[in-house]
Design a protein around this motif. Structure first.
Motif, short mmCIF file in Angstrom:
data_model
loop_
_atom_site.label_atom_id
_atom_site.label_comp_id
_atom_site.label_asym_id
_atom_site.label_seq_id
_atom_site.Cartn_x
_atom_site.Cartn_y
_atom_site.Cartn_z
N PHE A 28 15.94 9.39 -18.18
CA PHE A 28 14.52 9.55 -17.86
C PHE A 28 13.91 8.27 -17.28
N ALA A 29 14.47 7.12 -17.68
CA ALA A 29 13.96 5.85 -17.14
C ALA A 29 14.26 5.70 -15.65
N SER A 30 15.26 6.42 -15.18
CA SER A 30 15.63 6.32 -13.76
C SER A 30 14.72 7.13 -12.85
N ILE A 31 13.98 8.07 -13.42
CA ILE A 31 13.20 9.01 -12.60
C ILE A 31 12.17 8.31 -11.71
N PRO A 32 11.38 7.35 -12.22
CA PRO A 32 10.42 6.69 -11.32
C PRO A 32 11.07 6.04 -10.11
N LEU B 224 12.25 8.83 -7.67
CA LEU B 224 11.15 9.49 -6.97
C LEU B 224 10.77 8.78 -5.68
N THR B 225 11.08 7.50 -5.58
CA THR B 225 10.77 6.78 -4.34
C THR B 225 11.63 7.26 -3.18
N GLY B 226 12.72 7.95 -3.49
CA GLY B 226 13.59 8.46 -2.42
C GLY B 226 13.19 9.85 -1.94
N ILE B 227 12.37 10.56 -2.71
CA ILE B 227 12.00 11.92 -2.33
C ILE B 227 11.21 11.97 -1.02
N PRO B 228 10.23 11.05 -0.79
CA PRO B 228 9.53 11.11 0.51
C PRO B 228 10.48 11.00 1.70
N TYR B 229 11.52 10.17 1.60
CA TYR B 229 12.48 10.06 2.69
C TYR B 229 13.28 11.35 2.84
N THR B 230 13.68 11.93 1.70
CA THR B 230 14.42 13.19 1.74
C THR B 230 13.61 14.28 2.42
N LEU B 231 12.35 14.41 2.03
CA LEU B 231 11.49 15.45 2.59
C LEU B 231 11.14 15.14 4.05
N LEU B 232 10.90 13.88 4.36
CA LEU B 232 10.56 13.50 5.74
C LEU B 232 11.70 13.85 6.69
N ARG C 45 20.68 7.64 -2.26
CA ARG C 45 20.74 6.19 -2.05
C ARG C 45 19.98 5.44 -3.14
N GLN C 46 18.82 5.96 -3.51
CA GLN C 46 18.06 5.32 -4.58
C GLN C 46 18.82 5.39 -5.90
N GLY C 47 19.53 6.50 -6.10
CA GLY C 47 20.36 6.60 -7.30
C GLY C 47 21.48 5.58 -7.30
N GLN C 48 22.12 5.37 -6.16
CA GLN C 48 23.19 4.39 -6.06
C GLN C 48 22.69 2.98 -6.34
N VAL C 49 21.52 2.67 -5.81
CA VAL C 49 20.94 1.34 -6.03
C VAL C 49 20.64 1.14 -7.51
N TYR C 50 20.10 2.16 -8.14
CA TYR C 50 19.74 2.06 -9.56
C TYR C 50 20.99 1.93 -10.43
N ILE C 51 22.03 2.68 -10.08
CA ILE C 51 23.28 2.61 -10.85
C ILE C 51 23.91 1.23 -10.74
N ALA C 52 23.77 0.58 -9.60
CA ALA C 52 24.35 -0.75 -9.39
C ALA C 52 23.79 -1.77 -10.36
N THR C 53 22.59 -1.53 -10.88
CA THR C 53 21.97 -2.49 -11.80
C THR C 53 22.04 -2.04 -13.26
N THR C 54 22.22 -0.73 -13.49
CA THR C 54 22.21 -0.23 -14.87
C THR C 54 23.57 0.30 -15.33
N PHE C 55 24.44 0.68 -14.38
CA PHE C 55 25.77 1.24 -14.67
C PHE C 55 25.71 2.56 -15.44
N ALA D 175 25.88 5.77 -14.46
CA ALA D 175 26.15 6.69 -13.36
C ALA D 175 25.94 8.15 -13.76
N LEU D 176 26.47 8.55 -14.90
CA LEU D 176 26.36 9.95 -15.32
C LEU D 176 24.91 10.36 -15.47
N GLU D 177 24.14 9.54 -16.15
CA GLU D 177 22.73 9.88 -16.39
C GLU D 177 21.93 9.93 -15.09
N VAL D 178 22.16 8.96 -14.24
CA VAL D 178 21.37 8.88 -13.01
C VAL D 178 21.72 10.03 -12.06
N TYR D 179 23.00 10.30 -11.89
CA TYR D 179 23.39 11.38 -10.98
C TYR D 179 22.96 12.74 -11.51
#
Length: 223
Positions: A13-17, A20-28, A178-188, A190-194
């Motif tokens: 749940f901590a990864s959600i904010p 969410l920054t990647g959703i505008p790019y996805t939708l755009l 991409r935002q998930g990959q960046v977040y995983i690189a700092t928190t490790f 992977a399962l939760e974020v994906y």
């Protein structure tokens, strides 16, 4: 040896904010690419059913090439290959939009062709018998009916294109994956974020599917 793993819901749940920054790019990328692809699809779909062979053959070639090659290969060609021909770099976001446009345009071309050809010949004959020209018959009788029939498959193509944006992380577009990959690189985590990435994609696609079903129930699309 027993291997245990505790799913960290707090990390998920901590990864959600951040995600969410990647959703505008996805939708755009999805909606701008689909809008351009719809225009492309109308043009090539109508050329596809033209009785003039020199108009029909290029449309067939375009449709078969872009339906027969993966969208990942197409975006890689646009992002890495075209700059060598153009002599300058292409923005990753522009490359993603272009890939969705040309790829969805090929599929939409077939949707347009099928929609127009699904209208009974008697409709055309009725328009001509009323004194309308062939162009007026198409504009006022054929196209409105065909468009209603095309909306469900166009919605399905929209869902496919939204999911295809997940491939564009390979060129650095800051979309959802991409935002998930960046977040995983700092928190490790992977399962939760994906899992959260998948959940967010599911929310987007189910929302679109729900909107299409509502239109069908109200009789605004289909037959």
């Amino acid at each position: 040896m027993d291997v245990t793993f505790d799913f960290d819901w707090q990390a998920a749940f901590a990864s959600i904010p951040h995600l969410l920054t990647g959703i505008p790019y996805t939708l755009l990328i999805s909606f701008v690419g689909l809008a351009i692809g719809f225009i492309i699809g109308i043009v090539f779909g109508l050329l596809r059913i033209s009785p003039v062979s020199w108009l029909r053959l290029p449309a067939v070639a375009y449709i078969e090439i872009f339906r027969g090659t993966p969208v990942l290969v197409q975006v890689l060609f646009i992002f890495y290959g075209l700059p060598q021909l153009l002599g300058g770099p292409i923005n990753a976001l522009v490359a993603g939009i272009a890939a969705i446009a040309v790829n969805s345009g090929a599929y939409i071309s077939e949707i347009v062709r099928g929609g127009v050809q699904s209208i009974e010949r008697g409709q055309r004959e009725a328009g001509l018998s009323l004194g309308l020209s062939r162009r007026q018959t198409f504009r006022y009788i054929i196209w409105p009916q065909a468009l209603r029939r095309m909306i469900p498959p166009l919605g399905n193509q929209g869902i496919i294109s939204i999911k295809d944006t997940s491939l564009f992380s390979v060129i650095g577009v800051g979309e959802l994956v991409r935002q998930g990959q960046v977040y995983i690189a700092t928190t490790f985590n992977a399962l939760e974020v994906y899992l959260m990435v998948a959940a967010l994609y599911l929310v987007i696609t189910l929302s679109l599917s729900f909107a299409l079903r509502m239109l069908e129930r109200k009789g605004l699309v289909g037959q």
